[in-house]
Design a protein around this motif. Structure first.
Motif, PDB file in Angstrom:
ATOM      1  N   ARG A   5       0.854  -1.459   0.069  1.00 14.96           N
ATOM      2  CA  ARG A   5       0.350   0.455   0.045  1.00 14.96           C
ATOM      3  C   ARG A   5       1.025   0.995  -0.167  1.00 14.96           C
ATOM      4  O   ARG A   5       1.438   0.994   0.845  1.00 14.96           O
ATOM      5  CB  ARG A   5      -1.162  -0.120   1.606  1.00 14.96           C
ATOM      6  CG  ARG A   5      -2.713   0.831   1.568  1.00 14.96           C
ATOM      7  CD  ARG A   5      -2.913   0.430   2.949  1.00 14.96           C
ATOM      8  NE  ARG A   5      -2.502   0.947   3.569  1.00 14.96           N
ATOM      9  CZ  ARG A   5      -2.105   1.832   3.985  1.00 14.96           C
ATOM     10  NH1 ARG A   5      -2.624   2.665   3.925  1.00 14.96           N
ATOM     11  NH2 ARG A   5      -1.474   1.706   5.809  1.00 14.96           N
ATOM     12  N   THR A  43      -2.680  -1.396  -4.284  1.00 15.26           N
ATOM     13  CA  THR A  43      -2.893  -0.192  -4.570  1.00 15.26           C
ATOM     14  C   THR A  43      -2.460   0.899  -3.758  1.00 15.26           C
ATOM     15  O   THR A  43      -1.900   1.054  -2.872  1.00 15.26           O
ATOM     16  CB  THR A  43      -4.705  -0.172  -4.296  1.00 15.26           C
ATOM     17  OG1 THR A  43      -5.399   0.415  -3.585  1.00 15.26           O
ATOM     18  CG2 THR A  43      -4.178  -0.398  -1.922  1.00 15.26           C
ATOM     19  N   ASP A  65      -7.788   3.780  -1.126  1.00 17.38           N
ATOM     20  CA  ASP A  65      -8.189   3.481   0.671  1.00 17.38           C
ATOM     21  C   ASP A  65      -8.566   2.097   0.229  1.00 17.38           C
ATOM     22  O   ASP A  65     -10.333   2.461   0.423  1.00 17.38           O
ATOM     23  CB  ASP A  65      -8.955   3.992   1.699  1.00 17.38           C
ATOM     24  CG  ASP A  65      -8.415   4.222   2.984  1.00 17.38           C
ATOM     25  OD1 ASP A  65      -8.866   2.510   3.106  1.00 17.38           O
ATOM     26  OD2 ASP A  65      -9.188   4.954   3.365  1.00 17.38           O
ATOM     27  N   ASN A  71      -4.772  -8.868   1.952  1.00 20.73           N
ATOM     28  CA  ASN A  71      -4.773  -8.573   2.929  1.00 20.73           C
ATOM     29  C   ASN A  71      -3.677  -9.198   4.305  1.00 20.73           C
ATOM     30  O   ASN A  71      -4.595  -8.749   5.372  1.00 20.73           O
ATOM     31  CB  ASN A  71      -5.085  -7.024   3.607  1.00 20.73           C
ATOM     32  CG  ASN A  71      -4.643  -5.687   4.131  1.00 20.73           C
ATOM     33  OD1 ASN A  71      -2.763  -6.014   4.483  1.00 20.73           O
ATOM     34  ND2 ASN A  71      -5.625  -5.568   5.479  1.00 20.73           N
ATOM     35  N   GLU A 111       0.941  -6.261   5.269  1.00 21.11           N
ATOM     36  CA  GLU A 111       0.620  -5.290   4.336  1.00 21.11           C
ATOM     37  C   GLU A 111       2.291  -4.490   4.811  1.00 21.11           C
ATOM     38  O   GLU A 111       2.658  -5.257   5.940  1.00 21.11           O
ATOM     39  CB  GLU A 111      -0.172  -4.498   5.425  1.00 21.11           C
ATOM     40  CG  GLU A 111      -0.310  -3.055   4.615  1.00 21.11           C
ATOM     41  CD  GLU A 111      -1.673  -2.376   5.139  1.00 21.11           C
ATOM     42  OE1 GLU A 111      -2.782  -1.917   4.481  1.00 21.11           O
ATOM     43  OE2 GLU A 111      -1.549  -2.607   6.327  1.00 21.11           O
TER      44      GLU A 111
END
Length: 482
Positions: free
Chosen positions: A177, A290, A293, A312, A315
């Motif tokens: 992320r 990504t 959110d 997930n 992470e």
């Protein structure tokens, strides 16, 4: 000359027939095998000797497989643990992976997949896998090279590198992320290179760049005649990544119907090619990324909660450039070296004054914005030193990395405040349009624009234009399928 010792495996299952089946399968592969029917028996075996791998059913008469997993972690044992869960028990598998399991298997167990998971778990454990399995060894030099591409020695980047080295050892899905332009794909490549799958394929997919009507065929493959233009069988991304890593970039851009199909493929580890009645087992590790959110998207109904939960498991958060500005000198040096190599031009040195000027930019576009600033500085330099333009007061950075064509530039009566940025935008829009109209066949797009294939590749990379994976320059399958 010492003969290498075969890997040792402990199988824990309370069903005698299944336990015997697993034992025989592993013995045929050349492993040394012990068996247990309960948590208590397994603990006795573990106290008596060391193993390379422990394979345990989740449900046992006197406990659960998680008990053994926690025992191994508490005792800091070296054994890698593979858990077996009942069909549909996705939560159990995710919980085991988060607790440190190397991998999981879904019952009824596919023996081919069973052998592959065991062989993967044994790598690096000191045991000797069966030679006929063709197990690949880790490539430490390749891993080190991939980690070094993550430029920077700030505390934030050191934490990212340490996490990569830690989580690369398991098969647990990883969600990377971070904001656009932070280098999420570099993190995914470092994860792959640091894993036991390093010598297998890494297949990178931009989920937002594939036309929706082609998603299923691109991901799962297609049989001859399954759609207009399908003149032969073709593999999908899952088949192409067998034995390696499947990197799903911008996973949040997948439409909901495809999210459902992707979830099933991940859970069952099998895919059904378009036009086929049979499912194919696939052995891939999933790494996704990504800038969105996803938790908020789940709440808004734009992203499936069960898929988010499945992706997930672990992470990795990539910090924005504004939080690691001490890495600017090293990043600038690496980016300028790349600009010089790719452009075949001499690049003036970056002075302290130019570096300070760069640091005054908000850099909301992160490393990608920094690279664009340096490209512009090289293009406008006088050959002696780089001159960095002042940031526009109060100007917000434009979003980068999207495939959508932006609105037209300033009206002819207006003068652009940044000529190079305006020219880059016009060039990007023309290239995106040509690629769209040619079905992302870069050879055809280049011919239409009167430039070479090498030139269009360079421009696509420089302007950060997302091109779907699988597009073949000599005859793009996207165009065929449409």
């Amino acid at each position: 000359m010492n003969t290498p010792t075969a890997a040792s495996i402990l199988v824990v299952d309370d069903e005698p027939d299944l336990r015997t089946l697993y034992e025989l399968t592993l013995l045929r592969e050349g492993y040394r095998v012990e068996a247990a029917a309960s948590v208590a028996e397994a603990r006795q075996q573990l106290s008596a000797q060391k193993f390379d791998v422990v394979i345990s059913d989740m449900r046992l008469p006197d406990g659960v497989g998680m008990d053994l997993l926690h025992h191994l972690r508490e005792q800091q044992r070296r054994e890698r643990c593979v858990v077996m869960t009942a069909y549909g028990s996705a939560e159990n598998a995710v919980e085991a992976l988060r607790a440190g399991a190397f991998d999981y298997l879904t019952k009824p167990v596919d023996l081919k997949q069973f052998r592959a998971v065991v062989a993967s778990a044994i790598q690096g454990m000191g045991g000797v896998p069966a030679p006929q399995r063709g197990v690949r060894a880790k490539a430490p030099a390749q891993a080190q090279d991939a980690l070094e591409r993550l430029i920077g020695e700030s505390s934030a980047m050191r934490a990212v590198k340490q996490r990569i080295a830690k989580v690369a050892r398991s098969m647990a899905p990883v969600l990377v992320r971070g904001e656009s332009g932070t280098g999420k794909e570099l993190v995914a490549r470092a994860l792959h290179a640091s894993s036991q799958r390093a010598s297998g394929p890494l297949v990178a997919v931009n989920c937002g760049a594939i036309p929706e009507n082609l998603l299923e065929a691109e991901f799962f493959g297609a049989r001859k005649g399954s759609y207009t233009g399908a003149s032969q069988d073709r593999e999908g991304f899952f088949q192409a990544a067998r034995g390696g890593t499947l990197f799903l970039d911008e996973i949040g851009d997948l439409p909901l119907p495809m999210q459902s199909k992707l979830l099933r493929a991940i859970q069952e580890r099998s895919v059904r090619p378009l036009g086929s009645t049979q499912e194919e087992a696939v052995d891939v590790r999933i790494v996704s990324a990504t800038h969105r959110d996803l938790a908020a998207d789940v709440q808004a109904g734009r992203f499936r909660q069960d898929l988010y939960y499945r992706l997930n498991v672990i992470e990795v958060v990539v910090p924005p450039l504004r939080e690691r500005r001490e890495d600017l000198p090293a990043l600038c040096a690496a980016l300028l070296a790349r600009i010089q190599e790719e452009g075949g031009i001499a690049v003036p040195p970056l002075t302290d004054a130019a570096l300070q000027q760069l640091a005054r930019h908000p850099l909301t576009g992160n490393v990608r914005e920094l690279e664009n600033l340096l490209h512009r500085a090289v293009a406008l330099s006088d050959g002696r030193e780089l001159h960095i333009e002042d940031p526009e007061p109060g100007a917000a950075a434009a979003p980068t990395g999207t495939l959508a064509v932006s609105p037209a530039g300033p009206a002819p009566a207006d003068m652009p405040g940044d000529l190079q940025a305006w020219l880059d935008q016009q060039e990007r829009e023309i290239l995106v349009r040509a690629l769209h109209e040619s079905g992302f066949n870069r050879t055809a797009a280049a011919a239409r624009l009167g430039i070479s294939l090498r030139q269009i590749r360079y421009r696509i990379a420089r302007l950060d234009i997302a091109v779907p994976q699988g597009g073949d320059e000599q005859g793009d399958a996207h165009g065929d399928a449409q």
